[in-house]
Design an enzyme around this catalytic site. Sequence first.
Site, PDB file in Angstrom:
ATOM      1  CB  CYS A 119     -12.062 -22.268  17.404  1.00 29.65           C
ATOM      2  SG  CYS A 119     -10.834 -22.275  16.104  1.00 29.65           S
ATOM      3  CG  ASP A 124      -5.858   5.467  -2.851  1.00 27.22           C
ATOM      4  OD1 ASP A 124      -4.719   5.229  -2.397  1.00 27.22           O
ATOM      5  OD2 ASP A 124      -6.876   4.913  -2.418  1.00 27.22           O
ATOM      6  CB  CYS A 136      -9.004 -23.464  19.800  1.00 29.48           C
ATOM      7  SG  CYS A 136      -9.017 -21.694  19.494  1.00 29.48           S
ATOM      8  CG  ASP A 140      -2.149   0.910   1.012  1.00 31.84           C
ATOM      9  OD1 ASP A 140      -2.197   1.637  -0.001  1.00 31.84           O
ATOM     10  OD2 ASP A 140      -3.055   0.887   1.869  1.00 31.84           O
ATOM     11  CB  ALA A 191     -12.546   5.786   1.545  1.00 33.25           C
TER      12      ALA A 191
HETATM   13  N1  GUN Z   1      -6.436   1.086   3.228  1.00 34.71           N
HETATM   14  C1  GUN Z   1      -7.728   1.150   3.670  1.00 34.71           C
HETATM   15  N2  GUN Z   1      -8.455   1.967   2.876  1.00 34.71           N
HETATM   16  C2  GUN Z   1      -7.626   2.425   1.913  1.00 34.71           C
HETATM   17  C3  GUN Z   1      -7.804   3.300   0.782  1.00 34.71           C
HETATM   18  O1  GUN Z   1      -8.895   3.831   0.518  1.00 34.71           O
HETATM   19  N3  GUN Z   1      -6.705   3.513  -0.010  1.00 34.71           N
HETATM   20  C4  GUN Z   1      -5.492   2.935   0.269  1.00 34.71           C
HETATM   21  N4  GUN Z   1      -4.480   3.188  -0.560  1.00 34.71           N
HETATM   22  N5  GUN Z   1      -5.305   2.126   1.320  1.00 34.71           N
HETATM   23  C5  GUN Z   1      -6.358   1.879   2.127  1.00 34.71           C
HETATM   24 ZN    ZN Z   2      -8.961 -21.389  17.278  1.00 31.05          ZN
END
Ligand code: GUN
Ligand code: ZN
Length: 483
Positions: free
Chosen positions: A276, A125, A281, A90, A193
């Site tokens: 679980c 972004d 677990c 990211d 977002a």
């Molecule tokens: N991680 C969580 N939401 C977003 C997003 O809207 N854009 C980016 N680049 N990373 C994220």
């Molecule tokens: Zn577990």
Amino acid sequence: MAIAFESLDSDIAGRTGKLVVNKKVVKTPALLPVINPHLQLVTPRELKEMGVEALITNAYIFSQSRQYSERVKEEGLHKLLDFDGVIMTDSGSFQLSVYGQVSITNEQTLSYQKAIGSDIWVPLDIPTSPDADRETAERELAITMERLREAKELFGNDAPIAGPVQGSLYQDLRGKAAKEVGDLGFSFCPIGAVVPLMEAYRYRDLVDVVMAAKRTLPRSSCVHLFGAGHPAMFALAAAMGCDLFDSAAYALYAKEGRYLTTHGSFKIDELADLPCSCAVCRSHTAEELRTAKDRTRLLALHNLAVTLGEIARIRQAIADGTLWELVDERCRNHPQMLSGYRRLLTHNAELERFDRVSKRRFFYRGDETCARTEVLRYQNQLARLRLGKEVLVACDNGVREGYDTVLSFKPPFGPYPDALKETFPIGQSEIPEWDAAMVRQACRGIRLLCESHRESRIRVAGLHREWKGIFAEETQGCAELLE
Ligand code: GUN
Ligand code: ZN
């Protein structure tokens, strides 16, 4: 080099598929666990052993790290993290949404992601808040789109770059963004977002936002729901066609002493037992887990196992065509998720176009079931039945003579000819004792049949008197009820 995506089985708007990046294959739907290089509760190597084919990490954290920023440029991400699967990075966008500012440009983050050997790069972004006014959302979206164009110009059409879809809660903006992202040639499209929506349990808004984006994205795009990490909502998102999820939740919840399940999370202190079957677990009692020295790590391992298990269950449900039943089951565990599910059902006409023709089974699970795509599709096809002039819909098993066409009746679908008795959905549906909702839906089927066959005279026999009121309301006199 570009990112390739191929879908295999489909169910509702969901699909199983294959994402191929740098010759590495990821089965989808897939979970990309989030790795923070500074605090690895579970190592990438362990993730690999648990079946993880792709992970996501944050290029911004690497670039700002005294410990790693140079080393990662020399060794590359795969060697440094000791992971030979797909690594997505990211940009600093998430930090941007939390802290309001980052000290890099779009070009810098993309060049950096390329330099450290990331398999999937994300431009800078702007994740616009769901509370933003329209003007802000438009302005920020324009910047995001400009950066996506810039990414294509700088690195070429084949570079493995993701094209995030923004637009806040404005469905037309999401739609426009998704269309442009597709037109620009991005085949890997995160929906951005949405974290604030999920954190506030705003699943209805989430459904509208994702549907708005899906509507104009090319079907062939691989769709990543950015920041979706709680396994309880994966089925709902998968039903809308989300192919990838990234989970920091497994670690964040573990740090807070929280134990994930597919129907919610528990404080570890609240648990008397561990419901679980994962390795953690089965080798610890609740008390042992609570007091273990490495409790956070053990919780993270459990949380991951649950999350990966749910992804596998979704893939199997899609292969079987039983995803609606999984969505129904998951969404009944929280009132806001039930709202999200009901909202999804209001999009049934759109979903019906994606849905597959035949499924393994159809279980009736209450009122909501009546709005499912299979019911809608079945009833849309009633217009195509060839009927004689004198038609009888027989709601019981009594034998009737003297009609040109005799149809049977199965709620919530409605009338059906003998020829469809063994085919989906009539033949593969399990219906409990009739209830008002399913009878009402089936009576709508009779009405649709009348409206599409005006030349026929349709009569209905054998309907229990309990349902006569509903029959009258729904058919409005278009069919005659025989005693
Ligand atoms: N991680 C969580 N939401 C977003 C997003 O809207 N854009 C980016 N680049 N990373 C994220
Ligand atoms: Zn577990």
